[in-house]
Write a protein that holds these residues in place. Sequence first.
Motif, PDB file in Angstrom:
ATOM      1  N   SER A   6       0.838  -1.184   0.000  1.00 60.70           N
ATOM      2  CA  SER A   6       0.000   0.000   0.000  1.00 60.70           C
ATOM      3  C   SER A   6       0.880   1.242   0.000  1.00 60.70           C
ATOM      4  CB  SER A   6      -0.910   0.004   1.235  1.00 60.70           C
ATOM      5  OG  SER A   6      -1.679   1.184   1.290  1.00 60.70           O
ATOM      6  N   SER A   8       0.880   5.428  -0.627  1.00 58.41           N
ATOM      7  CA  SER A   8       0.037   6.612  -0.705  1.00 58.41           C
ATOM      8  C   SER A   8       0.629   7.592  -1.692  1.00 58.41           C
ATOM      9  CB  SER A   8      -0.070   7.278   0.670  1.00 58.41           C
ATOM     10  OG  SER A   8      -0.667   8.553   0.562  1.00 58.41           O
ATOM     11  N   THR A   9      -0.231   8.242  -2.457  1.00 61.85           N
ATOM     12  CA  THR A   9       0.259   9.234  -3.420  1.00 61.85           C
ATOM     13  C   THR A   9       0.862  10.437  -2.704  1.00 61.85           C
ATOM     14  OG1 THR A   9      -1.963  10.177  -3.510  1.00 61.85           O
ATOM     15  CG2 THR A   9      -1.379   8.597  -5.209  1.00 61.85           C
ATOM     16  N   ASP A  23      -1.913  12.714 -10.487  1.00 59.22           N
ATOM     17  CA  ASP A  23      -3.243  12.263 -10.895  1.00 59.22           C
ATOM     18  C   ASP A  23      -3.707  12.921 -12.190  1.00 59.22           C
ATOM     19  OD1 ASP A  23      -3.411  14.681  -9.410  1.00 59.22           O
ATOM     20  OD2 ASP A  23      -5.576  14.383  -9.212  1.00 59.22           O
ATOM     21  N   ALA A  46       1.853   4.603  -7.183  1.00 63.03           N
ATOM     22  CA  ALA A  46       0.576   4.521  -6.488  1.00 63.03           C
ATOM     23  C   ALA A  46      -0.574   4.945  -7.397  1.00 63.03           C
ATOM     24  CB  ALA A  46       0.602   5.385  -5.233  1.00 63.03           C
ATOM     25  N   GLU A  47      -0.323   5.945  -8.240  1.00 60.85           N
ATOM     26  CA  GLU A  47      -1.352   6.396  -9.178  1.00 60.85           C
ATOM     27  C   GLU A  47      -1.608   5.358 -10.258  1.00 60.85           C
ATOM     28  OE1 GLU A  47      -4.252   8.883 -10.882  1.00 60.85           O
ATOM     29  OE2 GLU A  47      -3.338   8.789  -8.895  1.00 60.85           O
ATOM     30  N   ARG A  50      -3.818   2.826  -8.664  1.00 58.28           N
ATOM     31  CA  ARG A  50      -5.184   3.328  -8.502  1.00 58.28           C
ATOM     32  C   ARG A  50      -5.974   3.220  -9.809  1.00 58.28           C
ATOM     33  NH1 ARG A  50      -8.363   7.532  -9.308  1.00 58.28           N
ATOM     34  NH2 ARG A  50      -6.773   8.680 -10.474  1.00 58.28           N
ATOM     35  N   ARG A  51      -5.326   3.573 -10.919  1.00 62.34           N
ATOM     36  CA  ARG A  51      -6.026   3.590 -12.201  1.00 62.34           C
ATOM     37  C   ARG A  51      -6.225   2.187 -12.783  1.00 62.34           C
ATOM     38  NH1 ARG A  51      -3.446   8.551 -15.770  1.00 62.34           N
ATOM     39  NH2 ARG A  51      -3.167  10.034 -14.039  1.00 62.34           N
ATOM     40  N   GLN A  53      -6.069  -0.959 -10.886  1.00 61.46           N
ATOM     41  CA  GLN A  53      -6.403  -2.048  -9.971  1.00 61.46           C
ATOM     42  C   GLN A  53      -7.637  -2.816 -10.432  1.00 61.46           C
ATOM     43  OE1 GLN A  53      -4.637  -3.116  -7.058  1.00 61.46           O
ATOM     44  NE2 GLN A  53      -5.960  -4.840  -7.603  1.00 61.46           N
ATOM     45  N   SER A  54      -8.664  -2.101 -10.866  1.00 58.38           N
ATOM     46  CA  SER A  54      -9.881  -2.788 -11.300  1.00 58.38           C
ATOM     47  C   SER A  54      -9.615  -3.635 -12.539  1.00 58.38           C
ATOM     48  CB  SER A  54     -10.997  -1.775 -11.586  1.00 58.38           C
ATOM     49  OG  SER A  54     -10.624  -0.885 -12.629  1.00 58.38           O
TER      50      SER A  54
END
Length: 219
Positions: A6, A8-9, A23, A46-47, A50-51, A53-54
């Motif tokens: 994990s 963090s940005t 971002d 991290a970004e 985030r973009r 992961q799905s």
Amino acid sequence: MSYSLSWSTSIGGYAPSNSVSVDKLPIVELVQLCQTEAQTSRSAFAELMRRNQSYVDQVLYKLAPDWQDRADLAQEVWLRVYRNIKRLQEPEKFRGWLSRIATNLFYDELRKRKRVGSSVSLDAPFMSGDGDEMTWDLPSAAPSPIDNMSTQEFYEQLRKAIQDLPSSFRETIVLREIQGLSYEEISELTGVSLGTVKSRIARARLKLQAQLQPYLSNM
């Protein structure tokens, strides 16, 4: 397998000369930032997570819908990306590269599980404490093990058949049949011509049909 990954940005945020936050950057520039030696590239990584992961979750779900540890596999995917992102020579093809990492991880894990041992079949007899052969008697409204042959066992055989394909065939057939990409998208992701993509998929289908014919004929 258990990982905790994990970032963090807010960690060390990299600030380009035009002061655009991560971002707002395109994926290509995020990858390029991750390929620098600076520790601040973690914010870019991290970004990326985030973009995408799905997308990783979707790839793993299509490959292993019945596996309960897909979250752990997703963590391993990102660990592999983090360790190897500097080797990616074409940042614009990041998503295709990410897909290949997730797919290769799945087949690595599948090979490991095959070595652990086979599961117990409810159709198989077992020995009682007196040495008598007995059979399972589990009343249920669910489909019988024979009925389930067309589902779970078939898909296990399908996975094995895909695993046995040459890597170039396996990559294209997974992108086409499991991830649902078009021929054009596969060509772009893999960097091979459209004709080569179509040829590999056609040949992969023939190989799969030949290997799975005993199961298909019983369905």
